[in-house]
Design an enzyme around this catalytic site. Sequence first.
Site, PDB file in Angstrom:
ATOM      1  N   ASN A 164       0.615  -1.337  -0.085  1.00  0.00           N
ATOM      2  CA  ASN A 164      -0.261  -0.052   0.031  1.00  0.00           C
ATOM      3  C   ASN A 164       0.720   1.369   0.017  1.00  0.00           C
ATOM      4  O   ASN A 164       0.355   2.433  -0.386  1.00  0.00           O
ATOM      5  CB  ASN A 164      -1.062   0.015   1.171  1.00  0.00           C
ATOM      6  CG  ASN A 164      -0.459  -0.282   2.542  1.00  0.00           C
ATOM      7  OD1 ASN A 164       0.864  -0.510   2.673  1.00  0.00           O
ATOM      8  ND2 ASN A 164      -1.096   0.362   3.669  1.00  0.00           N
ATOM      9  N   SER A 241       0.118  -7.639   7.223  1.00  0.00           N
ATOM     10  CA  SER A 241      -1.235  -7.854   7.766  1.00  0.00           C
ATOM     11  C   SER A 241      -0.802  -8.798   9.017  1.00  0.00           C
ATOM     12  O   SER A 241       0.017  -9.310   9.270  1.00  0.00           O
ATOM     13  CB  SER A 241      -1.899  -8.902   6.889  1.00  0.00           C
ATOM     14  OG  SER A 241      -1.205  -9.827   6.645  1.00  0.00           O
ATOM     15  N   GLU A 260       5.026  -3.978  12.149  1.00  0.00           N
ATOM     16  CA  GLU A 260       3.961  -3.053  12.025  1.00  0.00           C
ATOM     17  C   GLU A 260       2.594  -3.494  11.300  1.00  0.00           C
ATOM     18  O   GLU A 260       2.854  -3.756  10.111  1.00  0.00           O
ATOM     19  CB  GLU A 260       4.524  -1.596  10.981  1.00  0.00           C
ATOM     20  CG  GLU A 260       5.661  -1.139  11.682  1.00  0.00           C
ATOM     21  CD  GLU A 260       5.432  -0.368  12.922  1.00  0.00           C
ATOM     22  OE1 GLU A 260       4.193   0.225  12.984  1.00  0.00           O
ATOM     23  OE2 GLU A 260       6.269   0.100  13.628  1.00  0.00           O
ATOM     24  N   LEU A 261       1.691  -3.633  12.035  1.00  0.00           N
ATOM     25  CA  LEU A 261       0.609  -4.486  11.491  1.00  0.00           C
ATOM     26  C   LEU A 261      -0.557  -3.619  11.316  1.00  0.00           C
ATOM     27  O   LEU A 261      -0.578  -2.518  11.419  1.00  0.00           O
ATOM     28  CB  LEU A 261       0.327  -5.815  12.598  1.00  0.00           C
ATOM     29  CG  LEU A 261       1.773  -6.566  12.877  1.00  0.00           C
ATOM     30  CD1 LEU A 261       1.050  -7.462  13.681  1.00  0.00           C
ATOM     31  CD2 LEU A 261       2.342  -7.093  11.337  1.00  0.00           C
ATOM     32  N   CYS A 294      -3.074   1.395   6.877  1.00  0.00           N
ATOM     33  CA  CYS A 294      -3.106   0.938   8.000  1.00  0.00           C
ATOM     34  C   CYS A 294      -3.827   1.741   9.390  1.00  0.00           C
ATOM     35  O   CYS A 294      -4.382   1.253  10.289  1.00  0.00           O
ATOM     36  CB  CYS A 294      -1.823   0.265   8.562  1.00  0.00           C
ATOM     37  SG  CYS A 294      -0.600   1.593   8.477  1.00  0.00           S
TER      38      CYS A 294
HETATM   39  P1  NAD Z   1       0.522  -8.887   3.714  1.00  0.00           P
HETATM   40  O1  NAD Z   1       0.931  -9.510   5.034  1.00  0.00           O
HETATM   41  O2  NAD Z   1      -0.221  -9.691   2.764  1.00  0.00           O
HETATM   42  O3  NAD Z   1       2.066  -8.809   2.961  1.00  0.00           O
HETATM   43  C1  NAD Z   1       3.009  -7.884   3.426  1.00  0.00           C
HETATM   44  C2  NAD Z   1       4.479  -8.550   3.108  1.00  0.00           C
HETATM   45  O4  NAD Z   1       4.832  -9.737   3.602  1.00  0.00           O
HETATM   46  C3  NAD Z   1       4.621  -8.792   1.448  1.00  0.00           C
HETATM   47  O5  NAD Z   1       5.755  -8.653   1.087  1.00  0.00           O
HETATM   48  C4  NAD Z   1       4.437 -10.455   1.421  1.00  0.00           C
HETATM   49  O6  NAD Z   1       4.964 -11.143   0.309  1.00  0.00           O
HETATM   50  C5  NAD Z   1       5.037 -10.749   2.622  1.00  0.00           C
HETATM   51  N1  NAD Z   1       4.785 -12.154   3.098  1.00  0.00           N
HETATM   52  C6  NAD Z   1       3.509 -12.801   3.182  1.00  0.00           C
HETATM   53  N2  NAD Z   1       3.643 -13.939   3.736  1.00  0.00           N
HETATM   54  C7  NAD Z   1       5.000 -14.002   4.327  1.00  0.00           C
HETATM   55  C8  NAD Z   1       5.672 -14.969   5.151  1.00  0.00           C
HETATM   56  N3  NAD Z   1       5.156 -16.114   5.473  1.00  0.00           N
HETATM   57  N4  NAD Z   1       6.929 -14.683   5.386  1.00  0.00           N
HETATM   58  C9  NAD Z   1       7.407 -13.631   5.067  1.00  0.00           C
HETATM   59  N5  NAD Z   1       6.917 -12.650   4.302  1.00  0.00           N
HETATM   60  C10 NAD Z   1       5.730 -12.917   3.868  1.00  0.00           C
HETATM   61  O7  NAD Z   1       0.215  -7.536   3.583  1.00  0.00           O
HETATM   62  P2  NAD Z   1      -0.312  -6.490   2.429  1.00  0.00           P
HETATM   63  O8  NAD Z   1      -1.650  -7.079   1.986  1.00  0.00           O
HETATM   64  O9  NAD Z   1       0.701  -6.393   1.587  1.00  0.00           O
HETATM   65  O10 NAD Z   1      -0.369  -5.214   3.272  1.00  0.00           O
HETATM   66  C11 NAD Z   1      -1.609  -4.717   3.834  1.00  0.00           C
HETATM   67  C12 NAD Z   1      -1.501  -5.121   5.350  1.00  0.00           C
HETATM   68  O11 NAD Z   1      -0.354  -4.170   5.725  1.00  0.00           O
HETATM   69  C13 NAD Z   1      -2.815  -4.603   6.187  1.00  0.00           C
HETATM   70  O12 NAD Z   1      -3.125  -5.387   7.119  1.00  0.00           O
HETATM   71  C14 NAD Z   1      -2.114  -3.392   6.677  1.00  0.00           C
HETATM   72  O13 NAD Z   1      -2.843  -2.765   7.854  1.00  0.00           O
HETATM   73  C15 NAD Z   1      -0.700  -3.541   6.937  1.00  0.00           C
HETATM   74  N6  NAD Z   1       0.057  -2.272   7.021  1.00  0.00           N
HETATM   75  C16 NAD Z   1       0.639  -1.915   8.253  1.00  0.00           C
HETATM   76  C17 NAD Z   1       1.070  -0.766   8.276  1.00  0.00           C
HETATM   77  C18 NAD Z   1       1.919  -0.354   9.616  1.00  0.00           C
HETATM   78  O14 NAD Z   1       2.624   0.682   9.633  1.00  0.00           O
HETATM   79  N7  NAD Z   1       1.165  -0.699  10.833  1.00  0.00           N
HETATM   80  C19 NAD Z   1       1.487  -0.121   7.253  1.00  0.00           C
HETATM   81  C20 NAD Z   1       0.812  -0.415   5.875  1.00  0.00           C
HETATM   82  C21 NAD Z   1       0.194  -1.604   5.747  1.00  0.00           C
END
Ligand code: NAD
Length: 505
Positions: A164, A241, A260-261, A294
Amino acid sequence: MSLVTRDVEILSDRFTPGFVLRGPVGGGEAMVLRSPWDGVELARVPTTTADDLDMVLDKARLAFESFRWTPAWRRAQILERASRLIEENAEQIARLIANESGKPLKDARIEASRGASTFRWAAEESKRTAGEIIEMDAEASGEHRFGWTIREPRGVIAAISPFNFPLNLAAHKVAPALAAANVVVLKPASQTPLTALRLAELLVEAGLPAHVIQVVVGPGSTLGAKLVKDERVNMVTFTGSPPVGRQIASDAGMKMVTLELGNNSATIVDEDAHLDLAVQRIVAGGYANSGQVCISVQRVVVHQKVYDEFMARLVPAVEALKLGDPLDESTDVSSLISAAEAERVRLWVEEAIEQGATLAVGGVDDDGRMRPTVLTDVTRDMKVCAREIFGPVLSILKARDLCEAVEISNDSDMGLQAGVFTKDLNKALYAAKRLEVGGVMINEVPTFRVDHMPYGGIKGSGIGREGLRFAIREMTEMKMVAIREMDWQTGGPPVDACAREPLGP
Ligand code: NAD
């Protein structure tokens, strides 16, 4: 075997003219990247295989052995240059972000400018990583000792970023890691690798030595998981996530991990709130990047006395937002990252309506796209409230008073940021103390962030803080150094160097 990089094959003319991009590390099968808006093929991106990753990590460890001794002034210089290069290429980067993530161009431009600022702050903070003096003689056994701490880089940092904010959330990991003399293996989300690859190119152009940053591209569940588990990695910094965050925490073993979730951010509108300001900010914070932030406003908790007046202003402001192509300058809200995500959000909204919620504005358009949506008559247990919706949907709840509004806001297993609109200082202070989150924004929405402030969540929203100074703390190990003051001839306590008499009691 040696590392292979193949250029990304650009398949569309939607980028800036003549755009070419060096590929990620790896000779794996190429994946086709499509526009989230209309499915047009944008690029063919090579991927990183398991063998490639093995070599990447060997190179990273080797690079760390020299980069860790790079003086602070030199790191600052590289980061400052990187910031300038991002500024100079801002329009190109904004178009990359808009194309691959579907973020409206005007939001993508803001992200490009924030990315430059994140690197500028990192350049500043790289000069201030010193530790502190410890008063050793505060304990009797510590007398005649002088002590201080130093902060050392952790080593190889695996930076895993979400779709995002393809630039600025990668920047929030890469910039502080480099400022503290770490090396980085960056794994961007599979949907948005292009911006991360461009960032790495600019860092090399800014003077970063070979292999200090390497980008790997591939699925999180295989490539990402392998990176997290590898013993050559010293720290994992993850944004994404909550379920993936939990998986990473269990896979990482003894490594340092920051997470950071997600969040289902609440904004309180109290009886004395400035309603025009509240509405304007809630619309901005609820629908920027189609609610895929997020800290998007998700739950709005309004004092019953001003509820009707608030709704009368909110609905037309939401109706005025324009849903459209992310590359169109006038678009406010665009499509979600994928059809599957749009379908999930649609189902949650439908389920809420079946359970008694009212659609005040929005819903799905004729093409199946989610319009900016407002739901009223929601209850806290509906998915649209209780879980992170990550789409352009606000849920409005009514509260008897501020105490109940705070209680509703805290009724969440997440806690990233919250917002409160009130003119009463005592109420603002009450909310600041009682809200269970990592950040409270007064007369502002939870979506507010400047890049140098501490940023992160409690409860299910994560572990650790970002924001350059704070991220650098997480990305360094503290080492304690203590020197014994002594008489060089006797080895006993120190003596007055001139009088050769014992010093002090
Ligand atoms: P996601 O968790 O699907 O993916 C994030 C990253 O993790 C990607 O690069 C993905 O390829 C990788 N990934 C997936 N499975 C993995 C594993 N088992 N091991 C290691 N890496 C893995 O998230 P998304 O859909 O890209 O982003 C949306 C989420 O991110 C939302 O829940 C949002 O709230 C969160 N988010 C949090 C913040 C924050 O600062 N707190 C900021 C932006 C987004």
